[in-house]
Design a protein around this motif. Sequence first.
Motif: not given
Length: 408
Positions: A163-174
Amino acid sequence: MLMSWRLAWQLARRFRKGRERSGFLSFISASSTLGIALGCMVFITGLSVMNGFEKVLEERFLKLVPHIEFTAVEGRLQYPEELLKLAEQHPNVVAARSVIRTQGLVQKGREFVGVQVNGIAPDGTHAIADYMSTESWQSLAQPNSIVLGADLAQKLALSRGDKLTLVVASERGFKAPQRQTLTLTGTFKFGGQVDHQRGYVSLATARQLTGIEQGVSTIELEVNLLFAAEQIANEIGYQLRDYVYLDHWMRAQGHLYRDIQMVRMVMYLVLVLVLAVACFNIVSTLIMTVQEKQRHIGILRTMGLRASGLVKVFVLQGLQNGVLGITLGTFAGIVLSWNLPSLLNLVELYTGTTLLASDVYFIDSIPVQLQSTDIFAVAAVAFILSLIATLYPAWQATRVEVVKAISA
């Protein structure tokens, strides 16, 4: 006419193999032959390596790099079906793929590593499938699964099923970054930095990561005319209603092709100069022969040999060195080109050094592609330079004064 050339050939052979010929003259003659041979050998081998790199670039690297790419200016494409339809109608488009691409961080314990996440349709076709096992490719259809580059997985000490954790920036606002736990279901091995930077998920998983519920962020096109990619992109792009970033491989990776062409041009220039220097020895050899054979020249002129016949004699004598060097160099160049990868592997084995590291470049051995056109071009250039080198000494031979030459 045939008899005059036959006589000139016999005289040229006698002049070249005369018993009274000095050792120094023989050395100059041999060095000209050897120089032409080495020049042809290196020229053919170098061009074969350049052809090999160009072939690998077109047939391997550009299979993974999109030929044309349309990326949404804001979030997602509003009319991806329209773009796909236009692409399918274009005669030079081979394939069109829907992609959701985003940047993320893979978290393993306290360590974070950047990764480019590509959401693709696992039920379609994609070049990356050729660089992973069938099981890994099919596993992309599973929910919350990811396939990473082999070097990236090794760096994170991850193995299949982890298992791994993937952190992705939100495409909507802040909004806060999106975190999602994924399962590593396989790895791929392409070579170079791709194995350190990329990961692949299904479109469904990519939608969860990015929040793009409808449509996609990117459409990738594969075309059959690589060097017309910009023109094809413009023809399709100008018909779209979406605001898109239009990109193609020449803009993103064209420097690789330009570097190959620049090295090829430098090689042409340098090796033509090397051949020219080698052919200059033919000039020296023939001028010294004219000085040594003045008496013979005078006798031949009194026996009725015309100036044109004398020119033929010395041209053919010089061409003997050139043709012999071209023949030896061409044969050596072909043999060396065929065996170059094996020879370089032996060098790596005995020296313990790596010429092309697979974790830096997308290939791990020197590619070679021998083309008959290159062989003929090199032989033709060497022959023309050898012919030009004989003209001045042959003209000098016609200026020998007969009376002084016989009485000397």
